[in-house]
Design a protein around this motif. Structure first.
Motif, PDB file in Angstrom:
ATOM      1  N   THR A 102       0.972  -1.736  -0.099  1.00 49.46           N
ATOM      2  CA  THR A 102       0.004   0.391  -0.036  1.00 49.46           C
ATOM      3  C   THR A 102       1.179   0.766   0.477  1.00 49.46           C
ATOM      4  OG1 THR A 102      -0.073  -0.249   2.493  1.00 49.46           O
ATOM      5  CG2 THR A 102      -2.016  -1.213   1.676  1.00 49.46           C
ATOM      6  N   SER A 103       2.171   1.077  -0.515  1.00 50.53           N
ATOM      7  CA  SER A 103       3.050   2.575  -0.322  1.00 50.53           C
ATOM      8  C   SER A 103       2.846   2.143  -1.487  1.00 50.53           C
ATOM      9  CB  SER A 103       4.642   2.281   0.468  1.00 50.53           C
ATOM     10  OG  SER A 103       4.105   1.381   1.758  1.00 50.53           O
ATOM     11  N   LEU A 104       2.475   3.865  -2.076  1.00 50.09           N
ATOM     12  CA  LEU A 104       2.533   4.677  -3.249  1.00 50.09           C
ATOM     13  C   LEU A 104       3.836   5.645  -2.986  1.00 50.09           C
ATOM     14  CD1 LEU A 104       1.810   4.898  -6.277  1.00 50.09           C
ATOM     15  CD2 LEU A 104       0.247   7.291  -4.962  1.00 50.09           C
ATOM     16  N   ARG A 105       5.075   5.487  -3.977  1.00 52.27           N
ATOM     17  CA  ARG A 105       6.177   6.595  -3.471  1.00 52.27           C
ATOM     18  C   ARG A 105       6.675   7.217  -5.485  1.00 52.27           C
ATOM     19  NH1 ARG A 105       7.444   1.590  -1.470  1.00 52.27           N
ATOM     20  NH2 ARG A 105       8.431   1.922   0.981  1.00 52.27           N
ATOM     21  N   PHE A 106       6.671   8.301  -5.282  1.00 51.15           N
ATOM     22  CA  PHE A 106       7.441   9.279  -7.058  1.00 51.15           C
ATOM     23  C   PHE A 106       8.690   9.188  -6.202  1.00 51.15           C
ATOM     24  CE2 PHE A 106       8.518  12.727  -9.031  1.00 51.15           C
ATOM     25  CZ  PHE A 106       7.096  12.478  -9.975  1.00 51.15           C
ATOM     26  N   PHE A 107       9.427   9.172  -7.384  1.00 49.45           N
ATOM     27  CA  PHE A 107      11.104   9.427  -7.365  1.00 49.45           C
ATOM     28  C   PHE A 107      11.472   9.764  -8.733  1.00 49.45           C
ATOM     29  CE2 PHE A 107      10.608   4.820  -5.665  1.00 49.45           C
ATOM     30  CZ  PHE A 107      10.972   4.743  -4.425  1.00 49.45           C
ATOM     31  N   LEU A 108      12.198  11.155  -8.871  1.00 49.07           N
ATOM     32  CA  LEU A 108      12.614  12.262  -9.765  1.00 49.07           C
ATOM     33  C   LEU A 108      13.530  11.970  -9.735  1.00 49.07           C
ATOM     34  CD1 LEU A 108      11.734  13.967 -11.689  1.00 49.07           C
ATOM     35  CD2 LEU A 108      12.475  15.305 -10.537  1.00 49.07           C
ATOM     36  N   ASN A 109      14.765  10.758 -11.104  1.00 50.05           N
ATOM     37  CA  ASN A 109      15.971  10.736 -11.435  1.00 50.05           C
ATOM     38  C   ASN A 109      16.517  10.068 -10.121  1.00 50.05           C
ATOM     39  OD1 ASN A 109      16.489  12.495 -13.536  1.00 50.05           O
ATOM     40  ND2 ASN A 109      16.416  14.456 -11.649  1.00 50.05           N
ATOM     41  N   GLY A 110      15.899   8.943  -9.564  1.00 48.97           N
ATOM     42  CA  GLY A 110      16.469   7.922  -8.937  1.00 48.97           C
ATOM     43  C   GLY A 110      16.220   8.625  -7.450  1.00 48.97           C
ATOM     44  N   ILE A 111      15.565   9.941  -7.122  1.00 52.07           N
ATOM     45  CA  ILE A 111      15.866  10.055  -5.762  1.00 52.07           C
ATOM     46  C   ILE A 111      14.242  10.241  -5.574  1.00 52.07           C
ATOM     47  CG2 ILE A 111      16.329  11.768  -3.600  1.00 52.07           C
ATOM     48  CD1 ILE A 111      18.673  10.163  -5.511  1.00 52.07           C
ATOM     49  N   GLN A 112      13.807   9.441  -3.993  1.00 53.89           N
ATOM     50  CA  GLN A 112      12.174   9.586  -3.353  1.00 53.89           C
ATOM     51  C   GLN A 112      11.664  10.935  -3.242  1.00 53.89           C
ATOM     52  OE1 GLN A 112      11.261   6.980  -0.658  1.00 53.89           O
ATOM     53  NE2 GLN A 112       8.900   8.257  -0.592  1.00 53.89           N
ATOM     54  N   ARG A 121       9.478  -2.258  -9.134  1.00 51.42           N
ATOM     55  CA  ARG A 121      11.499  -1.816  -9.407  1.00 51.42           C
ATOM     56  C   ARG A 121      11.850  -1.459  -8.496  1.00 51.42           C
ATOM     57  NH1 ARG A 121      12.205  -3.800 -14.795  1.00 51.42           N
ATOM     58  NH2 ARG A 121      10.759  -4.306 -15.761  1.00 51.42           N
ATOM     59  N   TYR A 122      11.554  -0.003  -8.347  1.00 53.97           N
ATOM     60  CA  TYR A 122      11.797   0.585  -6.584  1.00 53.97           C
ATOM     61  C   TYR A 122      10.999   0.626  -5.637  1.00 53.97           C
ATOM     62  CZ  TYR A 122      13.114   1.696 -11.898  1.00 53.97           C
ATOM     63  OH  TYR A 122      13.744   1.562 -12.665  1.00 53.97           O
ATOM     64  N   THR A 123      11.744   0.792  -4.295  1.00 55.47           N
ATOM     65  CA  THR A 123      11.194   1.544  -3.488  1.00 55.47           C
ATOM     66  C   THR A 123      12.124   1.854  -2.067  1.00 55.47           C
ATOM     67  OG1 THR A 123      11.974  -0.802  -2.154  1.00 55.47           O
ATOM     68  CG2 THR A 123      10.071  -1.614  -3.366  1.00 55.47           C
ATOM     69  N   SER A 124      13.136   1.981  -2.562  1.00 56.45           N
ATOM     70  CA  SER A 124      14.315   3.090  -2.259  1.00 56.45           C
ATOM     71  C   SER A 124      15.179   3.751  -3.415  1.00 56.45           C
ATOM     72  CB  SER A 124      14.773   2.372  -1.215  1.00 56.45           C
ATOM     73  OG  SER A 124      15.645   1.412  -2.266  1.00 56.45           O
ATOM     74  N   ASN A 125      15.815   4.500  -3.440  1.00 56.00           N
ATOM     75  CA  ASN A 125      16.449   4.972  -4.035  1.00 56.00           C
ATOM     76  C   ASN A 125      17.509   4.669  -4.986  1.00 56.00           C
ATOM     77  OD1 ASN A 125      15.473   7.696  -3.073  1.00 56.00           O
ATOM     78  ND2 ASN A 125      17.416   8.718  -1.512  1.00 56.00           N
ATOM     79  N   PHE A 126      17.225   4.797  -6.873  1.00 60.87           N
ATOM     80  CA  PHE A 126      18.401   4.033  -7.480  1.00 60.87           C
ATOM     81  C   PHE A 126      19.084   4.804  -8.173  1.00 60.87           C
ATOM     82  CE2 PHE A 126      14.206   5.145  -8.448  1.00 60.87           C
ATOM     83  CZ  PHE A 126      14.092   4.779  -9.743  1.00 60.87           C
ATOM     84  N   THR A 127      19.646   3.901  -9.315  1.00 60.54           N
ATOM     85  CA  THR A 127      20.246   5.136 -10.221  1.00 60.54           C
ATOM     86  C   THR A 127      19.213   4.989 -12.029  1.00 60.54           C
ATOM     87  OG1 THR A 127      22.914   4.387  -9.176  1.00 60.54           O
ATOM     88  CG2 THR A 127      22.240   5.579 -11.707  1.00 60.54           C
TER      89      THR A 127
END
Length: 494
Positions: A158-168, A211-217
């Motif tokens: 139930t966790s919705l996240r938004f990432f911009l350039n790999g940073i939440q 695919r992403y639940t934390s910061n990524f490259t």
């Protein structure tokens, strides 16, 4: 024994089977044909002036590749209705690269349908916003105009996240909406009054996976459109060993896989040449078509790779996948790195496939020093004449016609004559042999689209899709194989 595609040249997506939509945005400038490269391709419908543009580089610096372009005035694209877009209450990832040109009022990048159980991302007053279940959007990050940004929206549980350039960006949102809309719209926010103005590239929807639940490259290359199983385990006899190795080498240079139809065309060509008994006579050759890049096209089918002189190897402006590499009649040519004296004096062939005839057409393939004993050449010799010579003493074939597109080749199998097979501008294929005494092969390299005469270098502006250098062979057999190859490559490339 089996052979597997290698990850160094054929990148794969371990979760490719979950990809519901993958839009690379590749194509020719102005094209409205947008291809879904997901495992189950969906129909894409274009509205307004939405189109592919090569006016700007893609997020990875590629030019003339193509990105999706929207002008903010009713431009958008939609998918056909499909259960693959019903995200339900499960996990998902929506990601893309965006390069907004302006920020007006609710510039919508994408939305699932128009109902209350929807998901949307849009830009308002230079800020990225995310909206769910028809609610007002939540501001999550700054949108930078005229700059590529990687955007990803994921839901895990139930966790919705938004990432911009790999940073939440923004807080994790608690969300359990049952997203039931089965159509995806790209380029507007619920209606065409809120249209996006800018560019989008590499749009990918992955269902049932965050695919992403934390910061990524952020990705540094286009998304793979190949699964590990798509990398395929090739049984011994499914591809000819020489064709397979050539395909591997080309795909490694290109950084991605070739279309299956292009692979098949290459394999059929190699197998056919072996069946005809001409393969072993080919000592240096390039298929100057089919590959995705100029560097890929310069991978040798046989022998040593040619050296390109003054061609565009970055923007690929001199190369067309269907028709090959073009000279400019003034500076550009290929050094085959095959010496004219590498083959026997009385067993030698030169062959090319011409896709288009340029304004300057003198040499198509020739030893670097022309008109000295032991020279070899296929060229237009004057306004209305063409000629060929293979390790010639002085006399060689001269015919009252100009070159035209198609296969042209010359082969010497004796000390007294040359066989020829030449396509001419009067739509005739002329074949036969001409008396020509051989001489010891001149010690100079074989060039494509250039030669020297009386200390002056001459160039051709023609376009070549294939060449081969080697020992004497059956020109008619090679003509058939090469012509079928180029036709099949053209049909296999979108």
């Amino acid at each position: 024994m089996t052979v597997k595609w290698l990850p160094s040249y054929a990148p794969v997506d371990e979760e490719f089977g979950n990809v519901s939509l993958l839009l690379h945005g590749d194509g020719t400038n102005g094209s409205t044909t947008i291809v879904d490269s997901s495992p189950s391709p969906k129909a894409i419908t274009v509205f307004g002036d939405a189109q592919i543009s090569t006016a700007i580089a893609d997020p990875f610096g590629g030019t003339d590749v193509g990105v999706l372009a929207f002008d903010g005035a009713g431009d958008y694209i939609t998918t056909s209705a499909d259960s693959a877009f019903q995200l339900g209450t499960g996990d998902f990832t929506v990601e893309f690269w965006a390069r907004p040109s302006a920020s007006n009022d609710n510039d919508g990048v994408f939305t699932f349908g128009t109902s209350s159980s929807s998901l949307a991302v849009y830009i308002l007053n230079n800020s990225w916003r995310i909206a769910t279940s028809g609610s007002g959007g939540i501001q999550v990050a700054a949108a930078i105009l005229n700059t590529w940004q990687h955007v990803a929206v994921t839901r895990s549980g139930t966790s919705l996240r938004f990432f911009l350039n790999g940073i939440q960006s923004g807080l994790t949102i608690s969300n359990s909406t049952n997203f039931v809309d089965n159509q995806l719209n790209i380029g507007y926010y619920f209606n065409t009054n809120f249209a996006y103005n800018g560019f989008i590239d590499e749009f990918r929807l992955t269902k049932s996976l965050a695919r992403y639940t934390s910061n990524f490259t952020p990705p540094t290359a286009p998304f793979p459109d190949l699964s590990p199983s798509g990398r395929i385990t090739i049984e011994d006899n499914s591809l000819d060993v020489d064709a397979r190795q050539y395909i591997i080498n080309v795909e490694e240079q290109d950084g991605q896989s070739l279309e299956s139809g292009v692979r098949t065309a290459i394999n059929d060509f190699v197998v056919g040449c072996k069946s005809d008994g001409i393969w072993d006579a080919i000592k240096a050759s390039c298929i100057l078509a089919g590959a995705r890049t100029t560097n890929g096209a310069l991978v040798p089918l046989v022998g040593t790779a040619p050296t390109p002189n003054n061609f565009d190897l970055v923007g690929d402006t001199d190369y067309d996948r269907k028709t090959g590499l073009v000279g400019d009649g003034s500076t550009k040519y290929l050094d085959s790195n095959r010496n004219n004296n590498a083959d026997p004096q009385d067993s030698k062939s030169l062959c090319v496939y011409v896709s288009s005839v340029g304004a300057s057409t003198f040499p198509l393939i020739a030893s670097d020093v022309y008109n000295t004993p032991g020279f070899s050449i296929i060229a237009r010799l004057g306004t209305d004449t063409l000629g060929c010579g293979i390790n010639s003493q002085s006399a060689f074939g001269v015919f009252g016609a100009q070159f035209a597109t198609g296969f042209s080749g010359a082969s010497r199998s004796s000390s007294s004559s040359i066989n020829y097979r030449l396509n001419t501008s009067n739509l005739q294929l002329i074949t036969g042999n001409v008396s020509s005494t051989s001489a010891a092969p001149h010690n100079s390299t074989i060039n494509l689209l250039s030669t020297t005469l009386n200390n002056n270098r001459y160039y051709s502006g023609s376009r070549l899709a294939f060449y081969s250098i080697g020992e004497s062979l059956d020109l008619a057999a090679l003509d058939t194989r090469v012509s079928n190859l180029i036709t099949a490559i053209g049909a296999a490339i979108p």
